[in-house]
Write a protein that holds these residues in place. Structure first.
Motif: not given
Length: 253
Positions: A182, A184-185, A220-223
């Motif tokens: 997913e 994130d930015h 992603d959402t984990r960086g």
């Protein structure tokens, strides 16, 4: 006070803008312009150089100076990165009757630069997707995008044909969805600069026209950086439009 060559350039620019001198038409010879404006050849050449630098005319070897064919300007907009509820505009052109997006893929080892951008060891196997987007009425692409992803990360992704996808190389987002990744930015670093000789040739850019170069980094959402890309856009055919959501005071309460 304007110089003579500037006045000549202004007059020719106005004639081109109003259609008095039509698109793809040949301008009078330098000798004819010299006689028409009652100036020397060096002054005429200065005026023509100004118009060439602006991308209005081009010099064709052995044939003279021609008005460049007008090209429709497209918009590269960042609002496609925003949630659907926040995005009020969609400027993303897709392949269709007037646009052809050619996609190619190859596997390569991460160079020092790509390894640094993706946070992986040098030599890590990557997939490189190249998107060349061109309108049917143009004689050269308006954008070339090279997108890089770690091969192992997308090994399980279902990579549907991308010929009908965005010319900006955004198909990877859907591929990641199928693997549980997913986003994130997305960070985009934009610069405007003169093109290299190879870039000018590839995009059909006249002397004096800049390119818009965008380096994209998708996190992603984990960086974890899951994709990085280099977008090269023709400055006379693509405008970068950025929309920034504003946090209202009541949203902070």
């Amino acid at each position: 006070m304007a110089k003579r060559y500037e006045l000549i350039a202004d007059d020719l620019r106005q004639q081109i803008g109003t259609g008095t001198i039509e698109s793809d038409a040949r301008l009078p010879t330098e000798t004819a312009l010299s006689s028409q404006y009652r100036v020397g050849l060096p002054t005429v050449r200065q005026a023509l150089s100004v118009l060439q630098a602006e991308g209005l005319i081009e010099k064709r070897h052995g044939r003279g100076n021609f008005v460049r064919r007008s090209r429709q300007q497209l918009e590269y907009a960042n609002d496609r990165n925003l949630p659907e509820a926040d995005s009020t505009r969609r400027h993303e052109p897709t392949a269709g009757s007037d646009t052809d997006v050619t996609v190619s893929c190859c596997e390569l080892g991460a160079t020092d630069e790509l390894a640094s951008r993706l946070g992986v060891p040098v030599g890590t196997r990557l997939l490189e997707f190249t998107y060349r987007s061109q309108r049917v009425e143009d004689d050269a692409p308006y954008s070339i995008v090279r997108s890089y992803m770690v091969r192992a990360m997308v090994a399980e992704a279902t990579m549907a044909p991308v010929s009908d996808r965005s010319p900006w190389g955004d198909a990877y987002r859907e591929w990641f969805t199928g693997t549980g990744i997913e986003l994130d930015h997305v960070v985009e670093r934009l610069t405007a600069r003169p093109p290299s000789a190879d870039e000018a040739l590839a995009l059909g850019i006249a002397p004096g026209v800049s390119v818009v170069a965008i380096q994209r980094t998708s996190v992603d959402t984990r960086g974890v950086v899951v994709e990085t890309a280099d977008l090269l856009l023709s400055g006379d055919r693509v405008a970068a439009v950025y929309t920034t959501p504003v946090i209202r005071a009541r949203q902070l309460c």
